[in-house]
Scaffold this active site. Structure first.
Site, PDB file in Angstrom:
ATOM      1  N   ASP A 173      69.669 -27.826  49.459  1.00 39.15           N
ATOM      2  CA  ASP A 173      68.643 -26.548  49.563  1.00 39.15           C
ATOM      3  C   ASP A 173      67.285 -26.896  49.518  1.00 39.15           C
ATOM      4  O   ASP A 173      66.970 -27.236  48.361  1.00 39.15           O
ATOM      5  CB  ASP A 173      69.237 -25.455  48.534  1.00 39.15           C
ATOM      6  N   HIS A 223      42.914 -48.186  42.765  1.00 35.52           N
ATOM      7  CA  HIS A 223      42.239 -48.640  43.651  1.00 35.52           C
ATOM      8  C   HIS A 223      43.183 -49.104  44.594  1.00 35.52           C
ATOM      9  O   HIS A 223      44.234 -49.738  44.115  1.00 35.52           O
ATOM     10  CB  HIS A 223      41.435 -49.989  42.959  1.00 35.52           C
ATOM     11  N   ARG A 225      31.820 -53.592  42.000  1.00 37.15           N
ATOM     12  CA  ARG A 225      32.746 -52.376  41.740  1.00 37.15           C
ATOM     13  C   ARG A 225      32.200 -51.053  41.776  1.00 37.15           C
ATOM     14  O   ARG A 225      33.036 -50.120  41.164  1.00 37.15           O
ATOM     15  CB  ARG A 225      33.691 -52.801  40.574  1.00 37.15           C
ATOM     16  N   ARG A 263      38.204 -47.772  46.125  1.00 35.65           N
ATOM     17  CA  ARG A 263      38.213 -47.487  44.932  1.00 35.65           C
ATOM     18  C   ARG A 263      38.282 -45.967  44.300  1.00 35.65           C
ATOM     19  O   ARG A 263      38.350 -45.912  42.951  1.00 35.65           O
ATOM     20  CB  ARG A 263      37.028 -48.297  44.219  1.00 35.65           C
ATOM     21  N   GLU A 285      44.118 -51.557  29.856  1.00 35.50           N
ATOM     22  CA  GLU A 285      43.030 -51.378  30.478  1.00 35.50           C
ATOM     23  C   GLU A 285      41.821 -50.760  29.911  1.00 35.50           C
ATOM     24  O   GLU A 285      42.037 -50.999  28.501  1.00 35.50           O
ATOM     25  CB  GLU A 285      43.124 -49.966  31.618  1.00 35.50           C
ATOM     26  N   GLU A 294      47.826 -50.893  32.895  1.00 35.92           N
ATOM     27  CA  GLU A 294      48.031 -51.183  34.264  1.00 35.92           C
ATOM     28  C   GLU A 294      48.874 -52.245  34.498  1.00 35.92           C
ATOM     29  O   GLU A 294      48.896 -53.225  33.818  1.00 35.92           O
ATOM     30  CB  GLU A 294      46.419 -51.599  34.911  1.00 35.92           C
ATOM     31  N   GLU A 339      46.703 -47.314  37.485  1.00 35.48           N
ATOM     32  CA  GLU A 339      46.491 -47.128  35.588  1.00 35.48           C
ATOM     33  C   GLU A 339      47.166 -45.943  35.363  1.00 35.48           C
ATOM     34  O   GLU A 339      47.399 -44.727  35.907  1.00 35.48           O
ATOM     35  CB  GLU A 339      45.002 -47.073  35.681  1.00 35.48           C
ATOM     36  N   GLU A 383      39.038 -52.928  49.639  1.00 35.82           N
ATOM     37  CA  GLU A 383      39.674 -52.063  48.349  1.00 35.82           C
ATOM     38  C   GLU A 383      38.729 -50.869  48.478  1.00 35.82           C
ATOM     39  O   GLU A 383      37.771 -50.803  48.493  1.00 35.82           O
ATOM     40  CB  GLU A 383      39.210 -52.999  47.112  1.00 35.82           C
ATOM     41  N   GLU A 442      46.648 -50.323  42.638  1.00 34.62           N
ATOM     42  CA  GLU A 442      46.252 -50.757  41.274  1.00 34.62           C
ATOM     43  C   GLU A 442      46.261 -49.437  40.369  1.00 34.62           C
ATOM     44  O   GLU A 442      45.399 -48.938  40.085  1.00 34.62           O
ATOM     45  CB  GLU A 442      45.231 -51.521  41.148  1.00 34.62           C
TER      46      GLU A 442
END
Length: 470
Positions: A51, A269, A339, A360, A212, A220, A132, A358, A130
């Site tokens: 269902d 990320h 970063r 982020r 982290e 992480e 966390e 990447e 990645e």
């Protein structure tokens, strides 16, 4: 793994029950269980009925019957069941037409990959998230007509330096200093290793685990990249394992992006690369070793980032992480190594096979199938339309003077802004029937009516601090 191999594994492992899993519209695993005797070769074609009317964002009550078709390559022995149980992810179908269900997130991801192949740009999209998360020792919260509060606690937390723990051994982690002290300050090393080994036993290729940045148990565990659909599957399994290992140890895990005020939130990320015939397509001789295709992919991601964030940062809490000062990218720019940019080109290796982009901004509260698919569709659009990402920002963006920073596009500051961006910019998601108009409408409606409006209507505890004496 084939259906016959799954049945052989059931006999070898003396499996007693089979757990069938699928992801609801918002990205949470759902399941039901059948006796192992009901698992025959035919059900890998015919499926099991269930269902769908009570699943968030799915069928109406008058169209509730659905099928789940087990996918044998996803089979694993559940490490948490007391009774030997085999778990499998299934594809969801309409029982009458036998068409794949358009609101099944896994189906969206499969269509995204098929669309990529149809463009002949590439035949594989590799994704490496990645994710966390926080491990807490205690959590309490309530919201009703006359009260609203939350309380989280961790033996690692800075605020417990003066607690009477009989004895308190100190070694608390100061805010933003959780990356990477050894035990005894890091009190979760063994728990993370147990999570890591459980993932490996379930077929996930794990690269590393670590504490982290934040105090109070931020962690992480990194998975090796994989193709888009498989990584969506693995992200769901990752969350399942992390939460259940913690629960078995008397602890609790949250993937909520910003559970602690004044410290870093949890991001996800996400690394993306495109390949064709076993060769990487993002490696070249341009900026940061990128190809022209790689640059255009960044252009597409940045151009559509506000709309992507409606999926990749899908909660009101997500935007309490996306603020300056906590290593979260609030400016839509790209850079090598930096970063503080929304898109980064990692420079760990000179090998063409490691060349990737990447993104982020995402956080782990997202539905991974929708997020990875939206990211891929934006990259494809950038490649097809040769979108120029502009000049890179190789400086610390947070140290730029205001007049210079004013020219850098900003990420949405709220879920309401991101949802509005998705409404205004989603044509790129509809190509190849990957995200249907119905999926977009349903997502927008749910976010507005189930999250944005309820948050808007409720008094916040801090408002009492600000306004009670007015």
């Amino acid at each position: 793994m084939t259906p016959r191999e799954v049945l052989a594994m059931c006999r070898e492992k003396e499996i007693k029950a089979v757990d069938l899993r699928f992801t609801d519209f918002l990205g949470i695993w759902q399941h039901f269980t059948v006796p192992v005797g009901k698992l025959e070769e035919e059900v890998f074609e015919d499926g099991f009925g269930f269902d769908g009317s009570s699943i968030r964002g799915w069928q109406s009550i008058n169209e509730s019957d659905m099928l789940i078709v087990p996918q044998p390559e996803t089979a694993f022995v559940d490490p948490f069941s007391a009774i030997p149980t085999l778990a499998m992810i299934g594809n969801v179908q309409d029982p009458i037409t036998r068409e794949d269900y358009s609101r099944d997130p896994r189906n969206v991801a499969r269509k995204a990959v098929n669309y990529l192949k149809s463009t002949r740009i590439a035949d594989t999209c590799f994704i490496g998230p990645e994710a966390e998360f926080f491990v807490f020792d205690d959590v309490r919260f309530e919201q009703n007509a006359h009260e609203g509060f939350y309380h989280v606690d961790s033996v690692e937390a800075e605020w417990n330096r003066g607690a009477d723990e009989m004895p308190n051994l100190g070694h608390k982690l100061r805010h933003k200093e959780g990356y990477f002290p050894c035990p005894p300050s890091d009190q979760l090393m063994d728990l993370r290793t147990e999570m890591m080994l459980t993932m490996i036993a379930c077929g996930i290729d794990v690269e590393a685990q670590h504490h982290e940045v934040a105090t109070a148990g931020q962690c992480e565990i990194d998975m090796r990249f994989s193709d888009l659909v498989k990584m969506g599957d693995q992200m769901c399994l990752y969350k399942y394992i992390v939460k259940n290992v913690a629960a078995r140890a008397g602890r609790t895990v949250t993937f909520m992006p910003k559970p602690i005020f004044g410290d870093n939130g949890s991001g996800m990320h996400t690394h993306l690369s495109l390949w064709l015939d076993g060769q990487p397509l993002f490696a070249g001789t341009g900026y940061a070793g990128l190809s022209e295709m790689g640059m255009h992919a960044i252009g597409g991601i940045l151009a559509h980032a506000p709309a992507i964030l409606a999926f990749s940062n899908p909660t009101t809490n997500s935007y309490k992480r996306l603020v300056p000062g906590y290593e979260a990218p609030v400016n839509l720019a790209y850079s090598q190594r930096n970063r503080s940019a929304a898109c980064r080109i990692p420079m760990y290796s000179a090998s063409p096979k490691t060349k990737r982009v990447e993104f982020r901004c995402p956080d782990p509260s997202c539905n991974p199938y929708f997020t990875f698919s939206a990211l891929l569709m934006a990259a494809i659009d950038g490649i097809q339309n040769k979108i120029d990402p502009g000049e890179p920002l190789d400086r610390d963006i947070y140290d730029m003077p205001p007049e210079e920073l004013a020219g850098v596009p900003k990420a949405p500051a709220s879920l309401e802004e991101a949802v509005a961006a998705l409404e205004a910019d989603h044509e790129f998601l509809l190509r190849g029937d990957v995200f249907t108009a119905d999926v977009i409408r349903t997502w927008v409606r749910m976010k507005r009516h189930k999250e944005i409006d309820p948050m808007r209507l409720r008094p916040h505890p801090y408002e009492f601090c600000l306004y009670y004496d007015c």
